[in-house]
Design a protein around this motif. Structure first.
Motif, PDB file in Angstrom:
ATOM      1  N   ASN A 153      36.764  15.010   8.816  1.00  0.00           N
ATOM      2  CA  ASN A 153      37.387  14.435   7.427  1.00  0.00           C
ATOM      3  C   ASN A 153      36.079  13.648   7.348  1.00  0.00           C
ATOM      4  N   VAL A 154      35.147  13.945   6.457  1.00  0.00           N
ATOM      5  CA  VAL A 154      33.913  13.074   5.942  1.00  0.00           C
ATOM      6  C   VAL A 154      34.314  11.979   5.539  1.00  0.00           C
ATOM      7  N   GLU A 155      35.191  12.024   4.466  1.00  0.00           N
ATOM      8  CA  GLU A 155      35.568  10.755   3.628  1.00  0.00           C
ATOM      9  C   GLU A 155      36.250   9.709   4.677  1.00  0.00           C
ATOM     10  N   ASP A 156      37.255  10.156   5.191  1.00  0.00           N
ATOM     11  CA  ASP A 156      37.967   9.124   6.140  1.00  0.00           C
ATOM     12  C   ASP A 156      37.005   8.572   7.193  1.00  0.00           C
ATOM     13  N   THR A 157      35.976   9.368   7.489  1.00  0.00           N
ATOM     14  CA  THR A 157      35.175   8.778   8.747  1.00  0.00           C
ATOM     15  C   THR A 157      34.140   7.668   7.770  1.00  0.00           C
ATOM     16  N   ALA A 158      33.762   8.034   6.669  1.00  0.00           N
ATOM     17  CA  ALA A 158      33.002   7.243   6.215  1.00  0.00           C
ATOM     18  C   ALA A 158      33.689   5.804   5.907  1.00  0.00           C
ATOM     19  N   GLU A 159      34.968   5.841   5.239  1.00  0.00           N
ATOM     20  CA  GLU A 159      35.945   4.682   4.990  1.00  0.00           C
ATOM     21  C   GLU A 159      36.213   3.851   6.305  1.00  0.00           C
ATOM     22  N   ALA A 160      36.483   4.695   7.343  1.00  0.00           N
ATOM     23  CA  ALA A 160      36.723   4.050   8.793  1.00  0.00           C
ATOM     24  C   ALA A 160      35.490   3.177   9.414  1.00  0.00           C
ATOM     25  N   HIS A 167      37.260  -5.256  10.461  1.00  0.00           N
ATOM     26  CA  HIS A 167      38.421  -5.210  11.718  1.00  0.00           C
ATOM     27  C   HIS A 167      37.946  -6.167  12.522  1.00  0.00           C
ATOM     28  N   ALA A 168      36.519  -6.110  12.928  1.00  0.00           N
ATOM     29  CA  ALA A 168      35.995  -7.062  14.065  1.00  0.00           C
ATOM     30  C   ALA A 168      36.129  -8.528  13.642  1.00  0.00           C
ATOM     31  N   TYR A 169      36.039  -8.766  12.271  1.00  0.00           N
ATOM     32  CA  TYR A 169      36.015 -10.053  11.863  1.00  0.00           C
ATOM     33  C   TYR A 169      37.592 -10.462  11.267  1.00  0.00           C
ATOM     34  N   GLY A 170      38.784  -9.449  11.648  1.00  0.00           N
ATOM     35  CA  GLY A 170      40.019 -10.066  11.619  1.00  0.00           C
ATOM     36  C   GLY A 170      40.903  -9.626  10.073  1.00  0.00           C
ATOM     37  N   LYS A 180      45.521  -0.032  16.195  1.00  0.00           N
ATOM     38  CA  LYS A 180      46.579  -0.648  16.657  1.00  0.00           C
ATOM     39  C   LYS A 180      46.548  -2.285  16.247  1.00  0.00           C
ATOM     40  N   CYS A 181      46.046  -2.527  15.462  1.00  0.00           N
ATOM     41  CA  CYS A 181      45.853  -4.083  15.005  1.00  0.00           C
ATOM     42  C   CYS A 181      47.107  -4.369  13.990  1.00  0.00           C
ATOM     43  N   HIS A 182      47.899  -3.578  13.629  1.00  0.00           N
ATOM     44  CA  HIS A 182      49.048  -3.971  12.637  1.00  0.00           C
ATOM     45  C   HIS A 182      50.047  -4.588  13.602  1.00  0.00           C
ATOM     46  N   GLU A 183      50.226  -3.976  14.743  1.00  0.00           N
ATOM     47  CA  GLU A 183      51.581  -4.262  15.632  1.00  0.00           C
ATOM     48  C   GLU A 183      51.656  -5.788  15.912  1.00  0.00           C
ATOM     49  N   LYS A 184      50.457  -6.554  16.069  1.00  0.00           N
ATOM     50  CA  LYS A 184      50.520  -8.019  16.568  1.00  0.00           C
ATOM     51  C   LYS A 184      50.038  -8.866  15.445  1.00  0.00           C
ATOM     52  N   ASP A 185      49.852  -8.098  14.206  1.00  0.00           N
ATOM     53  CA  ASP A 185      49.527  -9.016  13.023  1.00  0.00           C
ATOM     54  C   ASP A 185      48.316  -9.838  13.311  1.00  0.00           C
ATOM     55  N   ASN A 186      48.389 -11.181  13.256  1.00  0.00           N
ATOM     56  CA  ASN A 186      47.313 -11.982  13.393  1.00  0.00           C
ATOM     57  C   ASN A 186      46.870 -12.150  14.901  1.00  0.00           C
TER      58      ASN A 186
END
Ligand SMILES: [Zn+2]
Ligand SMILES: [Zn+2]
Ligand SMILES: [Zn+2]
Length: 200
Positions: A153-160, A167-170, A180-186
């Protein structure tokens, strides 16, 4: 689709290189060639005609790769006999090979990157920014995970891919489930980062 593998020994004493074409679907070697600028027999004083001479290249070691590539892809007798043309090459990202092939070919040749080469290309650029090995590794692995999770999926890949840095900056609002970053939120734990937290 053809995978393109190169191996070069650029050592000045022994300038030797080989290139092979491997079928993407079959995984089988279709063709290969070698170049050597030296021959030990010749160097022992034998004349070129009295032995199976290994010296078949006069140019610089750097010129080997483009030369072998053109030979394999556009001037390949085996492929010509079977009426096969190579329209997709998968391989090294910053190689001079594809440029040489395109110049020689009478048809379009697409260039794809395989995951290994693409990751190596990314991480070597990150190393040049003087990032620590751990951080470089983190981004390299995340890059590969994104490619694997959104395969096909080219579009999803580009977006991700664009979401890796947020993501790395929070900032997780565009993160997909698998990160899996939603589970623990902040309090998401970046277990692969040196401080186990974001860069912020
Ligand atoms: Zn000898
Ligand atoms: Zn020789
Ligand atoms: Zn996230």
């Amino acid at each position: 689709m053809i995978k393109f593998a190169n191996n070069f020994d650029m050592n000045l004493r022994l300038a030797f290189g080989y290139t092979s074409l491997i079928g993407y679907y079959s995984g089988k070697v279709i063709s290969y060639n070698t170049r050597s600028t030296r021959c030990s027999r010749c160097e022992h004083g034998h004349t070129k005609s009295d032995h199976d001479c290994r010296k078949n290249f006069d140019g610089s070691a750097r010129a080997m790769e483009p030369d072998m590539s053109v030979d394999l892809v556009t001037n390949n007798k085996l492929l010509k006999e079977e009426n096969v043309i190579i329209s997709v090459l998968i391989g090294d990202d910053d190689s001079s090979a594809i440029a040489a092939v395109r110049q020689e070919a009478s048809h379009e040749v697409e260039k794809w990157s395989d995951t290994n080469h693409a990751k190596k290309n990314l991480t070597s650029r990150l190393y040049k920014l003087s990032l620590s090995a751990k951080v470089v590794n983190y981004f390299g692995q995340l890059f590969v995970r994104v490619l694997n999770h959104h395969k096909g999926n080219v579009e999803d890949t580009a977006e991700a891919l664009k979401n890796i840095v947020p993501h790395a900056y929070g900032t997780h609002d565009k993160c997909k489930e698998w990160l899996k970053c939603h589970e623990k939120d902040n309090n998401f734990i970046y277990k692969d980062l040196p401080k186990k937290t974001t860069f912020n």
